[in-house]
Motif scaffolding. Sequence first.
Motif, PDB file in Angstrom:
ATOM      1  N   LEU A  27       3.994  34.853  54.873  1.00  0.00           N
ATOM      2  CA  LEU A  27       4.645  34.237  56.033  1.00  0.00           C
ATOM      3  C   LEU A  27       3.796  34.407  57.282  1.00  0.00           C
ATOM      4  O   LEU A  27       3.623  33.476  58.066  1.00  0.00           O
ATOM      5  CB  LEU A  27       6.023  34.856  56.228  1.00  0.00           C
ATOM      6  N   THR A  28       3.209  35.592  57.448  1.00  0.00           N
ATOM      7  CA  THR A  28       2.329  35.854  58.584  1.00  0.00           C
ATOM      8  C   THR A  28       1.118  34.930  58.541  1.00  0.00           C
ATOM      9  O   THR A  28       0.705  34.385  59.562  1.00  0.00           O
ATOM     10  CB  THR A  28       1.873  37.325  58.581  1.00  0.00           C
ATOM     11  N   THR A  29       0.573  34.720  57.348  1.00  0.00           N
ATOM     12  CA  THR A  29      -0.571  33.828  57.189  1.00  0.00           C
ATOM     13  C   THR A  29      -0.196  32.394  57.569  1.00  0.00           C
ATOM     14  O   THR A  29      -0.968  31.706  58.231  1.00  0.00           O
ATOM     15  CB  THR A  29      -1.090  33.861  55.738  1.00  0.00           C
ATOM     16  N   LEU A  30       0.980  31.950  57.166  1.00  0.00           N
ATOM     17  CA  LEU A  30       1.423  30.599  57.524  1.00  0.00           C
ATOM     18  C   LEU A  30       1.650  30.449  59.024  1.00  0.00           C
ATOM     19  O   LEU A  30       1.456  29.377  59.579  1.00  0.00           O
ATOM     20  CB  LEU A  30       2.725  30.248  56.792  1.00  0.00           C
ATOM     21  N   MET A  31       2.073  31.539  59.673  1.00  0.00           N
ATOM     22  CA  MET A  31       2.379  31.482  61.104  1.00  0.00           C
ATOM     23  C   MET A  31       1.133  31.527  61.979  1.00  0.00           C
ATOM     24  O   MET A  31       1.170  31.084  63.118  1.00  0.00           O
ATOM     25  CB  MET A  31       3.322  32.621  61.482  1.00  0.00           C
ATOM     26  N   GLU A  32       0.042  32.060  61.451  1.00  0.00           N
ATOM     27  CA  GLU A  32      -1.185  32.142  62.241  1.00  0.00           C
ATOM     28  C   GLU A  32      -1.811  30.760  62.327  1.00  0.00           C
ATOM     29  O   GLU A  32      -2.004  30.082  61.322  1.00  0.00           O
ATOM     30  CB  GLU A  32      -2.163  33.118  61.604  1.00  0.00           C
ATOM     31  N   THR A  80       6.987  19.833  57.824  1.00  0.00           N
ATOM     32  CA  THR A  80       6.101  20.172  56.707  1.00  0.00           C
ATOM     33  C   THR A  80       5.945  21.681  56.590  1.00  0.00           C
ATOM     34  O   THR A  80       6.031  22.240  55.486  1.00  0.00           O
ATOM     35  CB  THR A  80       4.726  19.509  56.885  1.00  0.00           C
ATOM     36  N   ILE A  81       5.734  22.341  57.714  1.00  0.00           N
ATOM     37  CA  ILE A  81       5.619  23.797  57.721  1.00  0.00           C
ATOM     38  C   ILE A  81       6.929  24.420  57.257  1.00  0.00           C
ATOM     39  O   ILE A  81       6.943  25.348  56.442  1.00  0.00           O
ATOM     40  CB  ILE A  81       5.227  24.316  59.124  1.00  0.00           C
ATOM     41  N   GLY A  82       8.051  23.895  57.746  1.00  0.00           N
ATOM     42  CA  GLY A  82       9.357  24.393  57.331  1.00  0.00           C
ATOM     43  C   GLY A  82       9.563  24.250  55.834  1.00  0.00           C
ATOM     44  O   GLY A  82      10.099  25.146  55.182  1.00  0.00           O
TER      45      GLY A  82
END
Length: 119
Positions: A27-32, A80-82
């Motif tokens: 999740l952290t990787t997706l948020m960066e 898309t991110i969601g």
Amino acid sequence: MSNEKWGIHFKQFRTRTEVRSTLTSALTTLMEPGSCPTVFPSEISELSTGNDREVMESYGLVKTYCDSKKGNDRRSIAATIGGEVRELFAKALERMKELPPEPIKREPIIPASTQVRRA
């Protein structure tokens, strides 16, 4: 990662703690943002993964967010991110359901007689 890759990714873990830890790092990787200036949707920016209940509640938030997108909003970058985050949580929860619950660690019970001072 595609839906199948998340499933394979989580399959290797043997405890719910390992699944939650990997979920947090993914999740952290997706948020960066990395090199791309995409903005992570604020509605799902504060998802919790500390325990099983938080993971289930966070999945509910992501699912509600994704279900609320209609029309052109479904094709937006935020949608898309969601969707990716929803797939991530779905596969993590699926694997967590396959694993047994972890035992609760409690402090040893001290008899009351040892805690009472005698005059």
